[in-house]
Design an enzyme around this catalytic site. Structure first.
Site, PDB file in Angstrom:
ATOM      1  N   ASP A   1       6.418  -8.125  13.182  1.00 56.33           N
ATOM      2  CA  ASP A   1       5.467  -7.392  12.340  1.00 56.33           C
ATOM      3  C   ASP A   1       4.217  -7.052  13.153  1.00 56.33           C
ATOM      4  O   ASP A   1       3.550  -7.933  13.677  1.00 56.33           O
ATOM      5  CB  ASP A   1       5.100  -8.254  11.127  1.00 56.33           C
ATOM      6  CG  ASP A   1       4.350  -7.490  10.050  1.00 56.33           C
ATOM      7  OD1 ASP A   1       3.767  -6.433  10.351  1.00 56.33           O
ATOM      8  OD2 ASP A   1       4.338  -7.972   8.896  1.00 56.33           O
TER       9      ASP A   1
ATOM     10  N   HIS B   1       7.475  -5.410   9.234  1.00 58.28           N
ATOM     11  CA  HIS B   1       6.592  -5.603   8.090  1.00 58.28           C
ATOM     12  C   HIS B   1       7.334  -5.528   6.755  1.00 58.28           C
ATOM     13  O   HIS B   1       6.791  -5.933   5.727  1.00 58.28           O
ATOM     14  CB  HIS B   1       5.463  -4.564   8.123  1.00 58.28           C
ATOM     15  CG  HIS B   1       4.375  -4.823   7.143  1.00 58.28           C
ATOM     16  ND1 HIS B   1       3.650  -6.000   7.120  1.00 58.28           N
ATOM     17  CD2 HIS B   1       3.883  -4.066   6.118  1.00 58.28           C
ATOM     18  CE1 HIS B   1       2.757  -5.955   6.145  1.00 58.28           C
ATOM     19  NE2 HIS B   1       2.884  -4.800   5.517  1.00 58.28           N
TER      20      HIS B   1
ATOM     21  N   PHE C   1       1.334   5.521   8.520  1.00 53.85           N
ATOM     22  CA  PHE C   1       1.288   4.159   7.990  1.00 53.85           C
ATOM     23  C   PHE C   1       2.698   3.612   7.793  1.00 53.85           C
ATOM     24  O   PHE C   1       2.966   2.439   8.096  1.00 53.85           O
ATOM     25  CB  PHE C   1       0.513   4.116   6.673  1.00 53.85           C
ATOM     26  CG  PHE C   1       0.100   2.727   6.271  1.00 53.85           C
ATOM     27  CD1 PHE C   1      -1.128   2.212   6.662  1.00 53.85           C
ATOM     28  CD2 PHE C   1       0.935   1.920   5.509  1.00 53.85           C
ATOM     29  CE1 PHE C   1      -1.515   0.931   6.310  1.00 53.85           C
ATOM     30  CE2 PHE C   1       0.560   0.636   5.150  1.00 53.85           C
ATOM     31  CZ  PHE C   1      -0.670   0.142   5.551  1.00 53.85           C
ATOM     32  N   LEU C   2       3.600   4.440   7.296  1.00 52.90           N
ATOM     33  CA  LEU C   2       4.981   3.993   7.127  1.00 52.90           C
ATOM     34  C   LEU C   2       5.603   3.642   8.480  1.00 52.90           C
ATOM     35  O   LEU C   2       6.372   2.679   8.586  1.00 52.90           O
ATOM     36  CB  LEU C   2       5.810   5.074   6.430  1.00 52.90           C
ATOM     37  CG  LEU C   2       5.417   5.422   4.989  1.00 52.90           C
ATOM     38  CD1 LEU C   2       6.390   6.451   4.413  1.00 52.90           C
ATOM     39  CD2 LEU C   2       5.371   4.183   4.112  1.00 52.90           C
ATOM     40  N   ALA C   3       5.264   4.411   9.503  1.00 53.11           N
ATOM     41  CA  ALA C   3       5.769   4.105  10.840  1.00 53.11           C
ATOM     42  C   ALA C   3       5.231   2.764  11.325  1.00 53.11           C
ATOM     43  O   ALA C   3       5.947   1.990  11.973  1.00 53.11           O
ATOM     44  CB  ALA C   3       5.379   5.220  11.811  1.00 53.11           C
ATOM     45  N   LEU C   4       3.975   2.463  10.985  1.00 51.66           N
ATOM     46  CA  LEU C   4       3.393   1.173  11.351  1.00 51.66           C
ATOM     47  C   LEU C   4       4.093   0.042  10.606  1.00 51.66           C
ATOM     48  O   LEU C   4       4.273  -1.056  11.146  1.00 51.66           O
ATOM     49  CB  LEU C   4       1.895   1.175  11.036  1.00 51.66           C
ATOM     50  CG  LEU C   4       1.092  -0.068  11.423  1.00 51.66           C
ATOM     51  CD1 LEU C   4       1.188  -0.330  12.917  1.00 51.66           C
ATOM     52  CD2 LEU C   4      -0.371   0.101  11.009  1.00 51.66           C
ATOM     53  N   ASP C   5       4.502   0.304   9.362  1.00 55.00           N
ATOM     54  CA  ASP C   5       5.247  -0.693   8.585  1.00 55.00           C
ATOM     55  C   ASP C   5       6.518  -1.142   9.304  1.00 55.00           C
ATOM     56  O   ASP C   5       6.937  -2.300   9.184  1.00 55.00           O
ATOM     57  CB  ASP C   5       5.647  -0.114   7.221  1.00 55.00           C
ATOM     58  CG  ASP C   5       4.546  -0.250   6.179  1.00 55.00           C
ATOM     59  OD1 ASP C   5       3.547  -0.931   6.446  1.00 55.00           O
ATOM     60  OD2 ASP C   5       4.688   0.339   5.087  1.00 55.00           O
TER      61      ASP C   5
ATOM     62  N   TRP D   1       0.817  -1.210   0.000  1.00 56.89           N
ATOM     63  CA  TRP D   1       0.000   0.000   0.000  1.00 56.89           C
ATOM     64  C   TRP D   1       0.855   1.266   0.000  1.00 56.89           C
ATOM     65  O   TRP D   1       1.821   1.377   0.748  1.00 56.89           O
ATOM     66  CB  TRP D   1      -0.905  -0.004   1.233  1.00 56.89           C
ATOM     67  CG  TRP D   1      -1.920   1.093   1.262  1.00 56.89           C
ATOM     68  CD1 TRP D   1      -3.098   1.130   0.578  1.00 56.89           C
ATOM     69  CD2 TRP D   1      -1.852   2.312   2.006  1.00 56.89           C
ATOM     70  NE1 TRP D   1      -3.767   2.304   0.858  1.00 56.89           N
ATOM     71  CE2 TRP D   1      -3.025   3.045   1.734  1.00 56.89           C
ATOM     72  CE3 TRP D   1      -0.902   2.851   2.888  1.00 56.89           C
ATOM     73  CZ2 TRP D   1      -3.289   4.291   2.301  1.00 56.89           C
ATOM     74  CZ3 TRP D   1      -1.155   4.098   3.452  1.00 56.89           C
ATOM     75  CH2 TRP D   1      -2.331   4.797   3.163  1.00 56.89           C
TER      76      TRP D   1
ATOM     77  N   SER E   1       2.673  -7.514   1.402  1.00 56.17           N
ATOM     78  CA  SER E   1       1.559  -6.834   2.058  1.00 56.17           C
ATOM     79  C   SER E   1       0.340  -6.806   1.130  1.00 56.17           C
ATOM     80  O   SER E   1      -0.115  -7.864   0.695  1.00 56.17           O
ATOM     81  CB  SER E   1       2.002  -5.429   2.483  1.00 56.17           C
ATOM     82  OG  SER E   1       1.090  -4.855   3.382  1.00 56.17           O
ATOM     83  N   LEU E   2      -0.194  -5.629   0.795  1.00 50.15           N
ATOM     84  CA  LEU E   2      -1.327  -5.547  -0.134  1.00 50.15           C
ATOM     85  C   LEU E   2      -1.043  -6.302  -1.422  1.00 50.15           C
ATOM     86  O   LEU E   2      -1.933  -6.959  -1.987  1.00 50.15           O
ATOM     87  CB  LEU E   2      -1.636  -4.077  -0.444  1.00 50.15           C
ATOM     88  CG  LEU E   2      -2.635  -3.797  -1.568  1.00 50.15           C
ATOM     89  CD1 LEU E   2      -4.013  -4.357  -1.227  1.00 50.15           C
ATOM     90  CD2 LEU E   2      -2.707  -2.299  -1.857  1.00 50.15           C
TER      91      LEU E   2
END
Length: 255
Positions: free
Chosen positions: A203, A233, A139-143, A18, A78-79
């Protein structure tokens, strides 16, 4: 749809996650291009395909990729794993499937507990309308959250994202819809080609437990599982050598 081709050898299709583009696979490309012909896909609305008219929908994207590539192993991160899995379930030209930090069902359900709450993706969709840049950064931080090399990976992802055209809000929301509402567990049960599933031990977006559960659905005898110790991730950024060795071994054993 534009697909970058590089390298020489057995074909390998790579599909990103994503908000990103195929440039994210640079650490793998550097090592794999000497042994494989790599087909680096930018999903519709992303990177070099930011103006393509192909909808960001599983059958449309898979058909477009298949029309431009030979029989190959398909890798989805991922996606991107949803597209690779759909292809493996529907196309005879898919020789093998590699699911990288990807699962057939990204959200928690009554019979699928090892996943994140759907609210994570719906909240990102709402937040995109208010603050695009801040939402992408979160979102990148969550990755990278949980990875042994989180700060380094976050810097890399930010640099990679900005190296090509960034997707618009509508494209990103379409991707979040896929993550929130797609359930391909039946496709895993019915898989024909061999598959390799790679999980990051740390992850936080796609817990390793969900990938372990997915492999339990796949046909026995032709399914491999690798958990990257200390990986988040995006384990190909932090553990490129280990990843490359695993990919090459899997592909070499295919009929």
């Amino acid at each position: 749809m534009y697909i970058e081709v590089t390298g020489y050898g057995p074909a390998l299709v790579l599909i990103h996650g994503w908000a990103m583009h195929s440039g994210v696979f640079a650490p793998l490309v550097e090592q794999l291009r000497a042994h494989h012909t790599l087909y680096l896909v930018d999903l519709p609305g992303h990177g070099y395909n930011h103006t393509t008219l192909t909808p960001l929908a599983l059958p449309h994207v898979v058909h477009a990729i298949a029309a431009a590539t030979p029989p190959a192993v398909w890798l989805g991160w991922s996606l991107g794993g949803l597209f690779a899995l759909h292809a493996a379930a529907t196309l005879p030209q898919v020789r093998g499937l590699i699911m990288l930090a990807a699962t057939p069902c990204f959200v928690r359900r009554e019979d699928w507990p090892h996943a994140v709450e759907v609210s994570i993706f719906t909240q990102f969709a709402e937040d995109l309308k208010q603050n695009y840049t801040e939402t992408i950064n979160r979102f990148l931080a969550l990755d990278t959250l949980g990875s042994t090399y989180a700060q380094s990976e976050l810097r890399q992802l930010r640099q990679i994202l900005n190296a090509r055209h960034t997707p618009n809000t509508a494209t990103l929301q379409a991707g979040l819809e896929l993550l929130a509402h797609t359930d391909l567990r039946r496709a895993v049960i019915d898989l024909t080609p061999p598959s390799l599933w790679i999980a990051g031990q740390r992850d936080r977006l796609v817990p390793a437990a969900s990938i372990h559960a997915a492999t339990a659905l796949a046909p026995s005898g032709q399914t491999e599982l690798l958990t990257i110790t200390g990986g988040g991730h995006a384990p190909f950024l932090s553990h490129a050598n280990q990843m490359t060795a695993a990919l090459q071994h899997f592909i070499a054993t295919l009929p």
